[in-house]
Design a protein around this motif. Structure first.
Motif, PDB file in Angstrom:
ATOM      1  N   ARG A  89     -40.668  -3.255  79.433  1.00 47.58           N
ATOM      2  CA  ARG A  89     -41.276  -1.983  79.040  1.00 47.58           C
ATOM      3  C   ARG A  89     -42.585  -2.247  78.304  1.00 47.58           C
ATOM      4  NH1 ARG A  89     -37.636   0.703  75.458  1.00 47.58           N
ATOM      5  NH2 ARG A  89     -37.130  -1.422  74.926  1.00 47.58           N
ATOM      6  N   ASP A  90     -43.449  -1.256  78.321  1.00 43.56           N
ATOM      7  CA  ASP A  90     -44.760  -1.415  77.691  1.00 43.56           C
ATOM      8  C   ASP A  90     -44.648  -1.484  76.165  1.00 43.56           C
ATOM      9  OD1 ASP A  90     -44.419   1.228  76.808  1.00 43.56           O
ATOM     10  OD2 ASP A  90     -45.663   2.048  78.409  1.00 43.56           O
ATOM     11  N   ALA A  91     -45.784  -1.636  75.500  1.00 42.30           N
ATOM     12  CA  ALA A  91     -45.805  -1.818  74.050  1.00 42.30           C
ATOM     13  C   ALA A  91     -45.192  -0.646  73.290  1.00 42.30           C
ATOM     14  CB  ALA A  91     -47.240  -2.044  73.579  1.00 42.30           C
ATOM     15  N   TRP A  92     -45.196   0.533  73.878  1.00 41.41           N
ATOM     16  CA  TRP A  92     -44.607   1.705  73.223  1.00 41.41           C
ATOM     17  C   TRP A  92     -43.132   1.867  73.598  1.00 41.41           C
ATOM     18  CZ3 TRP A  92     -47.154   3.500  69.298  1.00 41.41           C
ATOM     19  CH2 TRP A  92     -48.536   3.351  69.268  1.00 41.41           C
ATOM     20  N   GLY A  93     -42.631   0.992  74.452  1.00 42.57           N
ATOM     21  CA  GLY A  93     -41.230   1.080  74.854  1.00 42.57           C
ATOM     22  C   GLY A  93     -40.952   2.241  75.779  1.00 42.57           C
ATOM     23  N   MET A  94     -41.968   2.701  76.472  1.00 43.84           N
ATOM     24  CA  MET A  94     -41.791   3.882  77.319  1.00 43.84           C
ATOM     25  C   MET A  94     -41.794   3.533  78.796  1.00 43.84           C
ATOM     26  SD  MET A  94     -43.925   6.706  75.189  1.00 43.84           S
ATOM     27  CE  MET A  94     -43.468   8.012  76.294  1.00 43.84           C
ATOM     28  N   GLY A  95     -42.926   3.117  79.333  1.00 42.47           N
ATOM     29  CA  GLY A  95     -43.014   2.839  80.763  1.00 42.47           C
ATOM     30  C   GLY A  95     -42.693   1.389  81.079  1.00 42.47           C
ATOM     31  N   VAL A  96     -42.245   1.138  82.305  1.00 37.97           N
ATOM     32  CA  VAL A  96     -42.020  -0.229  82.771  1.00 37.97           C
ATOM     33  C   VAL A  96     -43.368  -0.767  83.251  1.00 37.97           C
ATOM     34  CG1 VAL A  96     -40.839  -1.680  84.465  1.00 37.97           C
ATOM     35  CG2 VAL A  96     -39.629   0.251  83.418  1.00 37.97           C
ATOM     36  N   GLU A  97     -43.752  -1.946  82.733  1.00 42.77           N
ATOM     37  CA  GLU A  97     -45.054  -2.523  83.062  1.00 42.77           C
ATOM     38  C   GLU A  97     -45.169  -2.858  84.543  1.00 42.77           C
ATOM     39  OE1 GLU A  97     -45.622  -5.963  80.632  1.00 42.77           O
ATOM     40  OE2 GLU A  97     -46.180  -4.788  78.885  1.00 42.77           O
ATOM     41  N   TYR A  98     -46.376  -2.675  85.066  1.00 46.14           N
ATOM     42  CA  TYR A  98     -46.683  -3.103  86.425  1.00 46.14           C
ATOM     43  C   TYR A  98     -47.151  -4.550  86.356  1.00 46.14           C
ATOM     44  CZ  TYR A  98     -46.526   1.801  87.762  1.00 46.14           C
ATOM     45  OH  TYR A  98     -46.126   3.084  87.991  1.00 46.14           O
TER      46      TYR A  98
END
Length: 173
Positions: A89-98
């Motif tokens: 997940r991204d730095a905010w814990g929201m989206g899954v990184e590409y």
């Protein structure tokens, strides 16, 4: 488990500090996130058929230290997939990184991996996957046997979450 010659670089190698488009400041971008692993390619060469010159299908499977194809239950593999996506997940814990270069399925999103982008649809899919795994595990009341490497990764994730929780971090308004 599929044994691929495509390998994702560590963050320390693929994240670069570069100038913004207007040249007035800098930002982090992701470049060359994957590479062709020659070591893995050499491993696959051992499965080349001397009669046909073709690499056999056996070269496509991950192997254990004894050279046997690595196997697990379907639910363990789904748990592994969910764990990896959760960790990515991204730095905010929201989206899954590409991670893997351009998502060829949608041309308008080809720049997102380079911008260290992430996707909420993948997070919703992750939620549904985790919900399904939990439902199955609860229904059949059996242990899920996972590879030792996954257990180590889950422990590291838990430690990071504990550290975040202990810091009492709150998102800015």
């Amino acid at each position: 488990y599929f044994f691929s010659t495509a390998t994702v670089r560590p963050r320390s190698e693929k994240y670069v500090l570069d100038f913004t488009f207007d040249g007035t400041s800098k930002h982090v971008i992701q470049l060359d996130s994957t590479y062709f692993d020659m070591g893995k390619s050499k491993e696959q060469e051992t499965f080349r058929d001397s009669n046909t010159g073709l690499i056999g299908i056996e070269a496509s499977w991950q192997r254990d230290h004894d050279g046997k194809p690595f196997m697990s239950t379907p639910i363990a593999k789904l748990f592994l997939l969910a764990s990896i996506k959760f960790a990515m997940r991204d730095a905010w814990g929201m989206g899954v990184e590409y991670e893997g270069g351009r998502p060829g399925w949608l041309d308008s999103m080809n720049g997102l991996p380079g911008m260290v982008g992430s996707g909420m649809p993948e997070t919703y899919e992750l939620y549904l996957l985790m919900k399904y795994v939990k439902k199955v595990v609860d229904k059949y009341d059996r242990d899920v046997v996972v590879p030792a490497e996954l257990a180590i990764m889950i422990s590291a994730i838990q430690d990071a979450l504990d550290t975040l929780h202990a810091a009492a971090f709150e998102d800015p308004e």
